[in-house]
Scaffold this active site. Structure first.
Site, mmCIF file in Angstrom:
data_model
loop_
_atom_site.group_PDB
_atom_site.id
_atom_site.type_symbol
_atom_site.label_atom_id
_atom_site.label_comp_id
_atom_site.label_asym_id
_atom_site.label_seq_id
_atom_site.Cartn_x
_atom_site.Cartn_y
_atom_site.Cartn_z
ATOM 1 C CG ASN A 5 20.925 -23.611 -23.209
ATOM 2 O OD1 ASN A 5 20.417 -22.514 -22.976
ATOM 3 N ND2 ASN A 5 20.205 -24.694 -23.344
ATOM 4 C CD GLU B 40 9.337 -22.823 -21.687
ATOM 5 O OE1 GLU B 40 9.654 -24.004 -21.476
ATOM 6 O OE2 GLU B 40 8.294 -22.504 -22.278
ATOM 7 C CB CYS C 13 15.936 -27.121 -21.711
ATOM 8 S SG CYS C 13 15.256 -26.833 -23.340
ATOM 9 C CD GLU D 68 9.727 -19.415 -24.155
ATOM 10 O OE1 GLU D 68 10.604 -20.283 -24.249
ATOM 11 O OE2 GLU D 68 9.969 -18.209 -24.023
HETATM 12 P P1 NDP Z 1 20.085 -19.759 -14.407
HETATM 13 O O1 NDP Z 1 18.774 -19.940 -13.715
HETATM 14 O O2 NDP Z 1 21.308 -19.733 -13.566
HETATM 15 O O3 NDP Z 1 20.071 -18.413 -15.228
HETATM 16 C C1 NDP Z 1 19.099 -18.132 -16.214
HETATM 17 C C2 NDP Z 1 18.972 -16.631 -16.356
HETATM 18 O O4 NDP Z 1 18.351 -16.108 -15.191
HETATM 19 C C3 NDP Z 1 20.324 -15.922 -16.452
HETATM 20 O O5 NDP Z 1 20.194 -14.805 -17.300
HETATM 21 C C4 NDP Z 1 20.566 -15.521 -15.026
HETATM 22 O O6 NDP Z 1 21.482 -14.487 -14.908
HETATM 23 C C5 NDP Z 1 19.165 -15.117 -14.605
HETATM 24 N N1 NDP Z 1 18.910 -15.127 -13.169
HETATM 25 C C6 NDP Z 1 19.502 -15.865 -12.210
HETATM 26 N N2 NDP Z 1 18.990 -15.549 -10.986
HETATM 27 C C7 NDP Z 1 18.034 -14.611 -11.198
HETATM 28 C C8 NDP Z 1 17.153 -13.880 -10.334
HETATM 29 N N3 NDP Z 1 17.157 -14.041 -9.009
HETATM 30 N N4 NDP Z 1 16.290 -13.007 -10.904
HETATM 31 C C9 NDP Z 1 16.274 -12.817 -12.241
HETATM 32 N N5 NDP Z 1 17.111 -13.440 -13.083
HETATM 33 C C10 NDP Z 1 17.980 -14.345 -12.586
HETATM 34 O O7 NDP Z 1 20.180 -20.869 -15.539
HETATM 35 P P2 NDP Z 1 21.404 -21.127 -16.514
HETATM 36 O O8 NDP Z 1 21.757 -19.883 -17.237
HETATM 37 O O9 NDP Z 1 22.454 -21.856 -15.748
HETATM 38 O O10 NDP Z 1 20.753 -22.083 -17.602
HETATM 39 C C11 NDP Z 1 20.706 -23.449 -17.486
HETATM 40 C C12 NDP Z 1 19.317 -23.889 -17.085
HETATM 41 O O11 NDP Z 1 18.373 -23.421 -18.042
HETATM 42 C C13 NDP Z 1 19.159 -25.387 -17.079
HETATM 43 O O12 NDP Z 1 18.448 -25.771 -15.936
HETATM 44 C C14 NDP Z 1 18.340 -25.667 -18.324
HETATM 45 O O13 NDP Z 1 17.615 -26.848 -18.269
HETATM 46 C C15 NDP Z 1 17.482 -24.458 -18.392
HETATM 47 N N6 NDP Z 1 16.982 -24.266 -19.743
HETATM 48 C C16 NDP Z 1 15.649 -24.487 -19.989
HETATM 49 C C17 NDP Z 1 15.127 -24.383 -21.273
HETATM 50 C C18 NDP Z 1 13.668 -24.594 -21.540
HETATM 51 O O14 NDP Z 1 13.191 -24.195 -22.618
HETATM 52 N N7 NDP Z 1 12.921 -25.208 -20.648
HETATM 53 C C19 NDP Z 1 16.010 -24.044 -22.413
HETATM 54 C C20 NDP Z 1 17.372 -23.807 -22.029
HETATM 55 C C21 NDP Z 1 17.842 -23.930 -20.736
HETATM 56 P P3 NDP Z 1 23.050 -14.791 -14.667
HETATM 57 O O15 NDP Z 1 23.420 -15.998 -15.416
HETATM 58 O O16 NDP Z 1 23.661 -13.561 -15.210
HETATM 59 O O17 NDP Z 1 23.189 -14.971 -13.182
#
Ligand code: NDP
Length: 489
Positions: free
Chosen positions: A152, A249, A283, A461
């Site tokens: 995002n 996060e 988020c 963070e």
């Molecule tokens: P994901 O959990 O699908 O992916 C996040 C990252 O983790 C991506 O780079 C993804 O790779 C990677 N990933 C996925 N599975 C694994 C694994 N088994 N081991 C290591 N890395 C992995 O989340 P989204 O990208 O869909 O993001 C949306 C989510 O993020 C929402 O829930 C949102 O609320 C949260 N978010 C939280 C924030 C905060 O500060 N608390 C800020 C922004 C978002 P890939 O996509 O390549 O599979």
């Protein structure tokens, strides 16, 4: 023409060892605009080796003046080159230019903040309750940090990890989401002449291939993850296997509580910005409106009137209010959650469908949506949508408002709207969330910690401990007296 991006490892742009590529789709058009390498464990091993070597250089690890200068250099380069990053990030995730341009113009500020903060880290003399000894606390970097980011806000999320991790004297390997990797790759390339080789690496690919290999690598000593609850729990499990710390996060289902005495203009704008400004793909999206029954009808009507004036279009155009959802999977997820919400009895009182935008027929557009008659036990009230969907529920007294707000598995953020400051603070003290905003929403600052409680994650963070969180404490004791024979009789 389809543009190709590469991994950035040890100061070089390199393709994946497998030779495979992942298509990156522009969500405004539904068309492939770029390709990124589909990384694998071999690419991660290469990055880990480079990062480990770079992290051990004494001129980096032990030289805070040098680190501070390099972080200032990053900030300067970002100020000079940030325009290049904007369009690329928008092509990947479809966020509106006004939002992305502001985020990217602000990037240098995060690096400058930590360049300065690191000069204030000091060896701390400890006040002991013992005689004949003194002790001091040293802070030592972990070595190599894994930074896994969501789609995002790729560069802002990366800055919150990379800036303090480098300030602390570590090397970093970033794994951006495969849905939006291009801006992170370009960011690293732009810094090739500023950051010594190996300290900043980007490996692109899928989470369960590249992300998991980073977490699993022995030399990676800490992982900072932003993403979903599912991804986060997998990361934490792998990190635990290696006894390495992780910061998570994760998502949220943040409440916006509006009391009857609220400044309604301000509250309506705050609620709109909380959920609709980034299409709900934030988020801290304020996705649950908990509002006093007395003002509910008027509030929702005014909100609907404002939403009806928003215009859909290209995220690259300054006057667009609503751009596309960031990717196809997310688009379908939102629409299917809306279908299930209707089946569970929710009533759509605004929006509720996908939107055909002339000139962008292949794009993933969804109308800003308001749902009423939502049961607090339904999926749409309880699960994160990460889309432009606001659920409304009214309350009659503050106890009910607090219970509704806290009855969630998440605890990332909350908003409170009231003109009574003392009352606002009283309610804030009872809300279970890492961040509570009173009479505004969504501010972030390098000086204020960000993070969640409950299933929104753990660790923080930013804030005053951000650099220390990427360091380990070591206590050094100094004996001042002769040591007596321990077995003397
Ligand atoms: P994901 O959990 O699908 O992916 C996040 C990252 O983790 C991506 O780079 C993804 O790779 C990677 N990933 C996925 N599975 C694994 C694994 N088994 N081991 C290591 N890395 C992995 O989340 P989204 O990208 O869909 O993001 C949306 C989510 O993020 C929402 O829930 C949102 O609320 C949260 N978010 C939280 C924030 C905060 O500060 N608390 C800020 C922004 C978002 P890939 O996509 O390549 O599979």
């Amino acid at each position: 023409m389809i543009k190709r991006f590469y991994h950035f490892i040890n100061g070089q742009s390199v393709p994946s060892k497998s030779g495979e590529w992942i298509n990156s789709i522009n969500p405004a058009t539904g068309e492939v605009w770029a390709q990124i390498p589909r990384g694998n464990r071999a690419d991660v091993d290469f990055a880990v080796e480079a990062a480990f070597k770079a992290s051990q250089q004494t001129n980096w690890r032990d030289n805070s003046v040098n680190r501070s200068e390099i972080l200032h250099g990053i900030a300067e380069q970002l100020d000079n080159e940030h325009d290049q990053l904007i369009e690329i990030e928008i092509n990947d995730n479809g966020k509106r230019i006004r939002e992305v341009a502001a985020q990217i113009a602000g990037l240098s500020g995060w690096y400058r903040h930590f360049a300065l903060a690191l000069t204030k880290l000091e060896v701390e003399e400890l006040n002991l309750d013992l005689e004949g000894v003194s002790a001091h606390l040293e802070l030592i970097p972990y070595g190599v940090i894994g930074a896994i980011t969501a789609w995002n806000s790729p560069l802002m999320i990366a800055a919150w990890k990379v800036a303090p991790a480098l300030a602390a004297g570590n090397a970093v390997i970033i794994k951006p989401s495969e849905m939006a990797s291009a801006s992170t790759v370009l960011f690293a390339e732009l810094l090739a002449d500023v950051v010594p080789n190996g300290l900043l690496n980007v490996v692109t690919g899928y989470g369960d291939e590249v992300g998991s290999a980073i977490v699993d690598a022995d030399a990676v000593k800490k992982v900072s993850f932003t993403g979903s609850e599912v991804g986060g729990s997998k990361v934490a499990a792998t990190a635990a296997k290696h006894v390495k710390p992780s910061t998570l996060e994760l998502g949220g289902k943040s409440p916006q509580i509006v009391f009857a005495d609220a400044d309604l203009d301000s509250a309506i704008n705050g609620v709109m910005s909380g959920i609709f400004l980034s299409n709900g793909q934030s988020c801290v999206a304020g996705s649950r409106l908990i509002i006093h029954g007395k003002i509910r009808r008027a509030f929702v009507e005014r909100l609907k009137e404002k939403l009806s004036r928003l215009n859909f279009g290209s995220p690259l155009q300054e006057d667009t209010d609503v751009g596309p959802i960031a990717n196809k999977a997310q688009y379908h997820k939102i629409l299917s959650m809306l279908d299930r919400a209707k089946k569970e009895g929710a009533i759509i009182t605004f929006g509720g469908s996908n939107k055909n935008v002339p000139g962008f027929e292949g794009g993933y557009f969804i109308e800003p949506t308001i749902l009423e008659n939502v049961s607090p036990s339904s999926e749409i009230w309880r699960q994160e949508v990460f889309g432009p969907v606001l659920c409304v529920h009214s309350f009659v007294n503050k106890e009910e408002a607090i219970n509704l707000a806290n009855d969630t598995d998440y605890g990332l953020a909350a908003g409170i709207w009231t003109t009574d400051e003392a009352f606002g603070n009283e309610i804030a003290s009872k809300i279970d969330a890492g961040t509570v905003y009173i009479n505004h929403y969504r501010s972030v600052s390098a000086c204020a910690p960000v993070g969640g409680i409950k299933k929104s994650g753990y660790g923080r963070e930013l804030g005053p401990n951000a650099i220390r969180d990427f360091m380990q404490e070591k206590v050094v004791w100094n004996g001042k007296l002769a040591v007596p024979d321990p077995f003397a009789k």
